[in-house]
Motif scaffolding. Sequence first.
Motif: not given
Length: 258
Positions: A7, A27, A38
């Motif tokens: 990520l 993720g 995120w």
Amino acid sequence: MNVVIGLGNIGIAMAERLVAQGRAVLGVDLAEARRAEWHARTGLDAADALEAVPWERVAHVLIVVRLTEQAEAVLQALRDLPVAEGAGVLVATTLDLAYARGLGRYDDRAWRLIELPVSGGDAAARTGGLTLMLAGRHDARDDELLADLGTSRVPFAEFGQPTLAKLLNNVSAAYTAASYAEMMLLARAAGMSPQRLRDVLHTSSGGSWMGDNFLNPSIDLLAKDVDLLRSQVGALPVVDLNAGLLDRLRAGREALAP
């Protein structure tokens, strides 16, 4: 479900794009700060280990880590995980060229390995405007996902060709950025404001995407891909405008001829 492993700037942008398109996305990142980012951006939790992924529900895996060694570690780990048969495993990491050429060794997996370097940066990733270069076992099952990610898709027949295309693209961009820098220095040495020259280039034939984004710190990352290509092909060409320009232009045009 789609899994995005890594990520960082590009990975999180690609994952956000898929979420915006209504896709289920998980993720995965080892770094707590990236998992927190995120969650802040999407409201979704990220996993901190591959073992936390419900692999039987996964249709696609996007590997968007930074280094070849990290991508290989993920692919090795997937050998021992219950990845659904036929799932697409797309490697979007910019790989070492020799390594990319050997990706066929994963053809015996139940999942389908797809080499997928991308170009366009995080801004294009968030809007689905990436250029996708791909090779491997891609088929119609991947079409909708690829359409969500990019507006231009260039397939290649062999592993390694997409990586070579990505490296050549980025080295071309590096030449352009270096040229832009030299013109700024030449303008200043000749008594012209570099800022004023920038205004001219922005709308003129000497302009470029690299010039328009010259102040973006991410341009510095081009040095990594320059080193990757140099390690495979040796010394890169020296562009000398003091002699031989027309000869090199003609040679390039002949290379493009069918």
